[in-house]
Design a protein around this motif. Structure first.
Motif, PDB file in Angstrom:
ATOM      1  N   GLY A   8       0.780  -1.222   0.000  1.00  0.00           N
ATOM      2  CA  GLY A   8       0.000   0.000   0.000  1.00  0.00           C
ATOM      3  C   GLY A   8       0.812   1.272   0.000  1.00  0.00           C
ATOM      4  N   ALA A   9       2.143   1.168   0.047  1.00  0.00           N
ATOM      5  CA  ALA A   9       2.967   2.377   0.122  1.00  0.00           C
ATOM      6  C   ALA A   9       2.767   3.258  -1.097  1.00  0.00           C
ATOM      7  CB  ALA A   9       4.434   1.988   0.261  1.00  0.00           C
ATOM      8  N   GLY A  10       2.810   2.658  -2.280  1.00  0.00           N
ATOM      9  CA  GLY A  10       2.656   3.446  -3.494  1.00  0.00           C
ATOM     10  C   GLY A  10       1.270   4.040  -3.632  1.00  0.00           C
ATOM     11  N   ALA A  11       0.257   3.254  -3.277  1.00  0.00           N
ATOM     12  CA  ALA A  11      -1.120   3.716  -3.435  1.00  0.00           C
ATOM     13  C   ALA A  11      -1.415   4.921  -2.557  1.00  0.00           C
ATOM     14  CB  ALA A  11      -2.093   2.577  -3.109  1.00  0.00           C
ATOM     15  N   ARG A  12      -0.797   4.989  -1.392  1.00  0.00           N
ATOM     16  CA  ARG A  12      -1.066   6.091  -0.471  1.00  0.00           C
ATOM     17  C   ARG A  12      -0.154   7.290  -0.710  1.00  0.00           C
ATOM     18  NH1 ARG A  12      -5.512   6.468   2.717  1.00  0.00           N
ATOM     19  NH2 ARG A  12      -4.302   7.261   4.467  1.00  0.00           N
ATOM     20  N   SER A  13       1.102   7.045  -1.070  1.00  0.00           N
ATOM     21  CA  SER A  13       2.071   8.133  -1.198  1.00  0.00           C
ATOM     22  C   SER A  13       2.104   8.751  -2.589  1.00  0.00           C
ATOM     23  CB  SER A  13       3.475   7.629  -0.846  1.00  0.00           C
ATOM     24  OG  SER A  13       3.525   7.133   0.468  1.00  0.00           O
ATOM     25  N   SER A  14       1.961   7.916  -3.608  1.00  0.00           N
ATOM     26  CA  SER A  14       2.135   8.405  -4.975  1.00  0.00           C
ATOM     27  C   SER A  14       1.221   9.564  -5.343  1.00  0.00           C
ATOM     28  CB  SER A  14       1.948   7.245  -5.962  1.00  0.00           C
ATOM     29  OG  SER A  14       2.978   6.287  -5.807  1.00  0.00           O
ATOM     30  N   ARG A 153       9.551 -15.196   8.851  1.00  0.00           N
ATOM     31  CA  ARG A 153       8.170 -15.616   8.561  1.00  0.00           C
ATOM     32  C   ARG A 153       7.166 -15.079   9.565  1.00  0.00           C
ATOM     33  NH1 ARG A 153       7.657 -21.655   6.999  1.00  0.00           N
ATOM     34  NH2 ARG A 153       8.075 -20.682   4.975  1.00  0.00           N
ATOM     35  N   LEU A 154       6.070 -14.542   9.024  1.00  0.00           N
ATOM     36  CA  LEU A 154       4.924 -14.125   9.822  1.00  0.00           C
ATOM     37  C   LEU A 154       3.789 -15.114   9.600  1.00  0.00           C
ATOM     38  CD1 LEU A 154       4.977 -10.308   8.988  1.00  0.00           C
ATOM     39  CD2 LEU A 154       5.871 -11.415  11.048  1.00  0.00           C
ATOM     40  N   ASP A 155       3.064 -15.420  10.646  1.00  0.00           N
ATOM     41  CA  ASP A 155       1.954 -16.377  10.556  1.00  0.00           C
ATOM     42  C   ASP A 155       0.678 -15.646  10.156  1.00  0.00           C
ATOM     43  OD1 ASP A 155       0.134 -18.382  10.737  1.00  0.00           O
ATOM     44  OD2 ASP A 155       0.423 -18.776  12.882  1.00  0.00           O
ATOM     45  N   LEU A 156       0.491 -15.477   8.863  1.00  0.00           N
ATOM     46  CA  LEU A 156      -0.669 -14.736   8.373  1.00  0.00           C
ATOM     47  C   LEU A 156      -1.924 -15.595   8.265  1.00  0.00           C
ATOM     48  CD1 LEU A 156       1.011 -12.535   5.624  1.00  0.00           C
ATOM     49  CD2 LEU A 156       0.701 -12.078   8.068  1.00  0.00           C
ATOM     50  N   ALA A 157      -1.819 -16.887   8.612  1.00  0.00           N
ATOM     51  CA  ALA A 157      -2.990 -17.763   8.565  1.00  0.00           C
ATOM     52  C   ALA A 157      -3.665 -17.888   9.920  1.00  0.00           C
ATOM     53  CB  ALA A 157      -2.584 -19.154   8.070  1.00  0.00           C
ATOM     54  N   THR A 158      -3.051 -17.361  10.936  1.00  0.00           N
ATOM     55  CA  THR A 158      -3.601 -17.537  12.277  1.00  0.00           C
ATOM     56  C   THR A 158      -4.863 -16.705  12.489  1.00  0.00           C
ATOM     57  OG1 THR A 158      -3.085 -17.441  14.642  1.00  0.00           O
ATOM     58  CG2 THR A 158      -2.225 -15.661  13.269  1.00  0.00           C
ATOM     59  N   ASP A 159      -5.735 -17.223  13.334  1.00  0.00           N
ATOM     60  CA  ASP A 159      -6.907 -16.450  13.750  1.00  0.00           C
ATOM     61  C   ASP A 159      -6.772 -16.035  15.211  1.00  0.00           C
ATOM     62  OD1 ASP A 159      -7.205 -18.887  14.969  1.00  0.00           O
ATOM     63  OD2 ASP A 159      -9.179 -19.338  14.120  1.00  0.00           O
ATOM     64  N   ASP A 160      -5.556 -16.160  15.745  1.00  0.00           N
ATOM     65  CA  ASP A 160      -5.280 -15.760  17.123  1.00  0.00           C
ATOM     66  C   ASP A 160      -5.365 -14.239  17.223  1.00  0.00           C
ATOM     67  OD1 ASP A 160      -4.301 -15.133  19.593  1.00  0.00           O
ATOM     68  OD2 ASP A 160      -2.399 -16.193  19.381  1.00  0.00           O
ATOM     69  N   LEU A 167       0.661  -7.865  15.162  1.00  0.00           N
ATOM     70  CA  LEU A 167       1.032  -7.407  13.824  1.00  0.00           C
ATOM     71  C   LEU A 167       0.698  -5.933  13.640  1.00  0.00           C
ATOM     72  CD1 LEU A 167      -0.160 -10.373  11.536  1.00  0.00           C
ATOM     73  CD2 LEU A 167       2.214  -9.708  11.994  1.00  0.00           C
ATOM     74  N   ARG A 168      -0.512  -5.570  14.051  1.00  0.00           N
ATOM     75  CA  ARG A 168      -0.923  -4.168  13.905  1.00  0.00           C
ATOM     76  C   ARG A 168      -0.036  -3.246  14.740  1.00  0.00           C
ATOM     77  NH1 ARG A 168      -6.086  -6.494  14.403  1.00  0.00           N
ATOM     78  NH2 ARG A 168      -6.258  -5.713  16.562  1.00  0.00           N
ATOM     79  N   GLU A 169       0.257  -3.650  15.948  1.00  0.00           N
ATOM     80  CA  GLU A 169       1.065  -2.795  16.820  1.00  0.00           C
ATOM     81  C   GLU A 169       2.492  -2.654  16.313  1.00  0.00           C
ATOM     82  OE1 GLU A 169       0.643  -4.664  20.573  1.00  0.00           O
ATOM     83  OE2 GLU A 169      -1.376  -3.857  20.949  1.00  0.00           O
ATOM     84  N   ALA A 170       3.038  -3.716  15.739  1.00  0.00           N
ATOM     85  CA  ALA A 170       4.420  -3.679  15.263  1.00  0.00           C
ATOM     86  C   ALA A 170       4.571  -2.833  14.009  1.00  0.00           C
ATOM     87  CB  ALA A 170       4.916  -5.101  14.988  1.00  0.00           C
ATOM     88  N   PHE A 171       3.627  -2.957  13.090  1.00  0.00           N
ATOM     89  CA  PHE A 171       3.792  -2.318  11.787  1.00  0.00           C
ATOM     90  C   PHE A 171       2.907  -1.092  11.570  1.00  0.00           C
ATOM     91  CE2 PHE A 171       4.830  -6.885  10.885  1.00  0.00           C
ATOM     92  CZ  PHE A 171       6.186  -6.696  10.699  1.00  0.00           C
ATOM     93  N   TYR A 172       1.792  -1.014  12.278  1.00  0.00           N
ATOM     94  CA  TYR A 172       0.797   0.029  11.978  1.00  0.00           C
ATOM     95  C   TYR A 172       0.269   0.700  13.235  1.00  0.00           C
ATOM     96  CZ  TYR A 172       0.844  -3.047   7.895  1.00  0.00           C
ATOM     97  OH  TYR A 172       1.236  -3.841   6.838  1.00  0.00           O
ATOM     98  N   GLY A 173       1.156   1.007  14.166  1.00  0.00           N
ATOM     99  CA  GLY A 173       0.726   1.501  15.465  1.00  0.00           C
ATOM    100  C   GLY A 173      -0.106   2.757  15.435  1.00  0.00           C
ATOM    101  N   GLY A 185      -3.628  -7.562   5.473  1.00  0.00           N
ATOM    102  CA  GLY A 185      -4.046  -8.568   4.497  1.00  0.00           C
ATOM    103  C   GLY A 185      -3.170  -8.608   3.262  1.00  0.00           C
ATOM    104  N   LEU A 186      -2.390  -7.555   3.035  1.00  0.00           N
ATOM    105  CA  LEU A 186      -1.503  -7.511   1.877  1.00  0.00           C
ATOM    106  C   LEU A 186      -0.069  -7.908   2.208  1.00  0.00           C
ATOM    107  CD1 LEU A 186      -2.678  -4.108   0.326  1.00  0.00           C
ATOM    108  CD2 LEU A 186      -3.303  -6.409  -0.427  1.00  0.00           C
ATOM    109  N   LEU A 187       0.200  -8.178   3.480  1.00  0.00           N
ATOM    110  CA  LEU A 187       1.564  -8.518   3.868  1.00  0.00           C
ATOM    111  C   LEU A 187       2.041  -9.801   3.193  1.00  0.00           C
ATOM    112  CD1 LEU A 187       1.588  -7.806   7.721  1.00  0.00           C
ATOM    113  CD2 LEU A 187       2.946  -6.627   5.982  1.00  0.00           C
ATOM    114  N   THR A 188       3.315  -9.856   2.913  1.00  0.00           N
ATOM    115  CA  THR A 188       3.960 -11.071   2.416  1.00  0.00           C
ATOM    116  C   THR A 188       4.417 -11.884   3.624  1.00  0.00           C
ATOM    117  OG1 THR A 188       4.728  -9.948   0.423  1.00  0.00           O
ATOM    118  CG2 THR A 188       5.865 -11.980   1.037  1.00  0.00           C
TER     119      THR A 188
END
Length: 271
Positions: A8-14, A153-160, A167-173, A185-188
């Motif tokens: 989403g970096a390009g979509a928001r900044s560009s 590796r990040l566990d993007l399949a977890t429902d925990d 994840l939100r606190e680490a990357f999108y505080g 949802g777009l994370l690799t």
């Protein structure tokens, strides 16, 4: 030109950069975006929970050499051989450094947005183990042994809910929760370990000759501000006659989402 690992970096900044009269192009790095290859455990249902920590990553073969070669090709194509401003975020930093060292004539300005900027002959991964990195919120989220699976590796399949909150606190505080969930949802899931293990010998004629700016994000919980300041201090010590420009933002790890207009202003002014 905008380069990075962030969704989403390009979509928001560009749009903000274009409004300021700049041509902006978001590119995907090796192992990310359209170049990402997702592990089987993420796509198979039911998810094999044991495989989350054990499956060898499909991007385990991605190296700093290969990532830099791809970015160099992209820079050449976009700039038509003329130098362009390159913006790197997070783990894109070592890739930008290698490109600027090997092809400084292609980089008009190197901007690091809370990005890894390792010193000469030092792998980026080394900075995850220094005292200044204590307290980062990414390390507890990693799954599997990076040396065994070839990825961070990040566990993007977890429902925990606790893990997803982490994840939100680490990357999108400081990002709006709805936007943060969309970005998550777009994370690799797998960041190529090879990019973090590679090293670049920095020279005055290469990386040291390129104008450089570091955008320090003071609320970042993924790359601690103390680590960011160490990157700058080491660069200035190595090239004392050409200190880096530093801009501080009261932002978390993703200012292109929380304050895209402000970040665009910084890029325009410094790039």
């Amino acid at each position: 030109m905008v380069s990075g690992t962030a969704p989403g970096a390009g979509a928001r900044s560009s749009p903000h950069l274009v409004a300021a009269g700049r041509t902006a192009v978001a590119v995907d790095l090796a192992g990310h975006g359209l170049y990402a290859r997702r592990p089987r455990w993420l796509t198979e249902r039911p998810c094999d929970r044991a495989a989350v920590a054990a499956e060898v990553s499909p991007v385990a073969d991605v190296s700093l050499d290969g990532a830099a070669a791809l970015l160099t090709e992209q820079v050449k194509r976009i700039g038509r051989g003329e130098p362009v401003t390159v913006v790197a975020h997070s783990a894109a930093g070592p890739v930008l450094t290698r490109v600027a060292e090997q092809a400084p004539e292609l980089v008009a300005h190197a901007l690091y947005v809370t990005a890894y900027m390792p010193a000469s002959d030092t792998p980026a991964v080394a900075y995850t183990r220094i005292p200044e990195a204590a307290g980062d919120q990414v390390a507890p989220l990693l799954r599997g042994d990076p040396a065994e699976i070839g990825a961070l590796r990040l566990d993007l399949a977890t429902d925990d809910p606790a893990y997803r909150r982490g994840l939100r606190e680490a990357f999108y505080g400081d990002v709006d929760p709805v936007l943060a969930d969309a970005a998550t949802g777009l994370l690799t899931p797998d960041g190529p370990l090879g990019i973090m293990l590679g090293t670049t010998t920095l020279t005055r004629a290469g990386w040291g000759s390129v104008p450089r700016t570091y955008v320090l994000c003071a609320e970042d919980q993924a790359i601690q501000p103390a680590v960011q300041r160490r990157f700058v201090a080491e660069a200035d010590a190595a090239f004392p006659g050409d200190p880096m420009s530093v801009v501080s933002l009261d932002a978390s790890h993703s200012p292109f989402l929380s304050m895209p207009g402000r970040l665009a202003e910084v890029i325009v002014r410094n790039g």
